[in-house]
Design an enzyme around this catalytic site. Structure first.
Site, mmCIF file in Angstrom:
data_model
loop_
_atom_site.group_PDB
_atom_site.id
_atom_site.type_symbol
_atom_site.label_atom_id
_atom_site.label_comp_id
_atom_site.label_asym_id
_atom_site.label_seq_id
_atom_site.Cartn_x
_atom_site.Cartn_y
_atom_site.Cartn_z
ATOM 1 N N ARG A 162 12.504 40.875 37.919
ATOM 2 C CA ARG A 162 12.167 39.735 37.054
ATOM 3 C C ARG A 162 11.267 38.771 37.819
ATOM 4 O O ARG A 162 11.725 38.039 38.696
ATOM 5 C CB ARG A 162 13.425 39.005 36.579
ATOM 6 N N ASP A 446 22.987 29.835 37.823
ATOM 7 C CA ASP A 446 21.595 29.873 38.257
ATOM 8 C C ASP A 446 20.870 28.682 37.649
ATOM 9 O O ASP A 446 21.496 27.750 37.126
ATOM 10 C CB ASP A 446 20.931 31.216 37.935
#
Length: 532
Positions: A162, A446
């Protein structure tokens, strides 16, 4: 060369990644595609203002033919046909990368975005670890002498990388005097060094694409893939990408996003915190109709979230693409069996819902949860690798269903406000220290967690929300008082040096973002200016 690396801090092994040829490739990508990226970011602003003024969104009339057309994405390569459990986490440090590859998951989402603080060390080290993973050479020895190597007794997880979202720069690389585009740096370095190697073994290159807000942004990625494959002599369609549907405008363009990338598309993923953050951000000027209750009370079973996830499954399977479930943020604590048991049961319930809804697999944040996720999907899938045959034709979702935030139920409380401030400061502080994946109260957090937390505070303050548990109205003075209290609590939990270096700046930043007159699009943009 118009490209310069401005950060000369030594990173062991950097010379293997920052080669002249690789940097030339990144520079070429930048010159060909950065201008379009800039235009698309400007279009985001115009589209948001239009939607906010209208108080809603609708499916695009100009792309009706795509939604009604008969087309499918390219068939999945062998390594992506079974994705029942995916391990997520940063690609740096090497220990975490090795643990993810060894976890027994089908896929490792190697996250260079939300779970990675983009220090220069992390950016380069992540690429080094992905380079080693592509060649089966990754190893690490800790300071205590413990060795970490790749297992040979089980299949390693397939790597899906990603890169950063379109909005993020890479300030340590400048091209023509301006910061490089973070996404092009991440993709360019990984693709240049590993694409041919991965294609030869059928292991990729595969990507997760985050934060997109329109099908035109997907078209840009498709153009990049076509160009990159031609440059390295790879067959078109070798690259495969899974797109994260984690913004509210993207939820209205799922079909179009798959269509633009159809030769390179693998599937779509349903997130949570970033999706809710996007709703707040997109309709921040639309008044109280979009005020969310306490973050913890907005579950994936809320009707407007069900509409989003069921539409995603239906869209994917109609087009032959995989529907991937969201993050199970609960993490076990090996020192506290009761905490672990509770975490496992919450993950089991979450994954059972997804499997029964037709998802083809889902994410976990800790290796100890891989077996739980696999067991749930095994029970539903049996011997099948996926659920592409479950078309969910009974699902009917309207724009009103996707936007009915009131269906979340719940209330706004001072306890929720306090938790948001605590978590936003705690996460941001650790992010500033160079760690993008943080365990807070037995949840793996996150950047999306900090984004939804600070955004909710801003939304509550702007709308003068009355707190259900105290009767107080959310004011700047109240937010500042609770922020000071929660910052003080954090001060008692960390050493004084860490507090002064990271927690105080984090507290100031969260205070500015949460109480400022203007909404800052992404927390990570001003926070990035505080890291090196």
């Amino acid at each position: 060369m118009a490209l310069t690396v401005t950060n000369q801090s030594p990173v062991a092994g950097a010379e293997r990644i920052l080669t002249p040829e690789a940097l030339d490739f990144v520079e070429t990508l930048h010159h060909k595609f950065a201008g379009t990226r800039d235009e698309l970011l400007a279009e985001r602003v115009a589209a948001r203002r239009q939607a906010s003024a209208a108080g809603g969104l609708d499916f695009l009339p100009e792309t009706r033919a795509i939604r009604e057309g008969d087309w499918q994405v390219a068939p999945a390569p062998a390594r992506l046909r079974d994705r029942r459990v995916e391990m997520t986490g940063p690609a740096s440090p090497a220990k975490m990368a090795i643990n993810a590859l060894n976890s027994g998951a089908k896929v490792w989402l190697a996250d260079l975005e939300d779970a990675s603080a983009p220090t220069w060390h992390n950016v380069v080290d992540a690429q080094l670890n992905l380079y080693g993973a592509a060649r089966g050479e990754l190893s690490f020895t800790s300071a205590e002498g413990k060795q970490y190597t790749l297992r040979t007794d089980i299949p390693l997880a397939t790597v899906v990388v990603r890169p950063r979202g379109w909005h993020l720069p890479e300030k340590n690389i400048r091209i023509d005097g301006a910061p490089a585009v973070g996404a092009l740096v991440d993709f360019g370095l990984h693709f240049f060094h590993n694409a041919v190697q991965l294609a030869a073994t059928g292991e990729g290159p595969f990507y997760y694409l985050p934060k997109m807000e329109s099908h035109l942004e997907a078209r840009l990625w498709n153009d990049i893939f076509v160009f990159a494959q031609n440059e390295l002599g790879l067959e078109q369609g070798t690259v495969r990408a899974t797109m994260l549907i984690e913004t509210i405008p993207a939820a209205f363009q799922m079909e179009e996003i798959l269509y633009e990338l159809r030769e390179h598309a693998s599937g779509l993923n349903a997130g949570r915190w970033d999706y809710l953050f996007s709703i707040i951000k997109y309709f921040r000027e639309a008044g109280g109709a979009f005020v969310l209750p306490d973050r913890a009370s907005v579950s994936m079973t809320a009707p407007f979230m069900r509409a989003y996830t069921e539409l995603l499954v239906k869209t994917c399977h109609r087009r032959g693409a995989f529907a991937m479930g969201g993050m199970a943020a609960f993490i076990p604590n090996r020192k506290e069996p009761e905490v672990t048991a509770a975490a496992v049961e919450k993950v089991r319930a979450d994954k059972t819902r997804e499997a029964n809804d037709g998802f083809d697999g889902s994410w976990v944040a800790h290796p100890d949860l891989v077996d739980t996720c696999r067991e749930v999907f095994d029970a539903v899938l049996g011997d099948k690798p996926n659920q592409l045959d479950r078309l969910r034709e009974e699902v009917k979702v309207t724009p009103a269903d996707l936007l009915d935030v009131s269906s979340a139920g719940g209330a706004v409380t001072e306890a929720g406000l306090r938790l948001n401030l605590y978590v936003a400061v705690a996460y941001t502080a650790v992010w500033l220290s160079g760690n993008g994946a943080v365990a807070i109260h037995n949840l793996m957090e996150d950047a999306a967690t900090a984004e939804i937390s600070r955004s909710q505070i801003w939304q509550q303050l702007r709308n003068k929300v009355v707190l259900a548990d105290t009767g107080n109205t959310v004011t700047k003075e109240l937010v500042e008082r609770i922020l000071a209290e929660e910052t003080g609590r954090l001060r008692g939990e960390v050493d004084e040096q860490a507090f002064a270096k990271y927690y105080q700046p984090a507290s100031r930043l969260i205070g500015e973002l949460a109480t400022g007159e203007d909404f800052v699009e992404f927390l990570t943009l001003p926070a990035y200016e505080l890291v090196s």
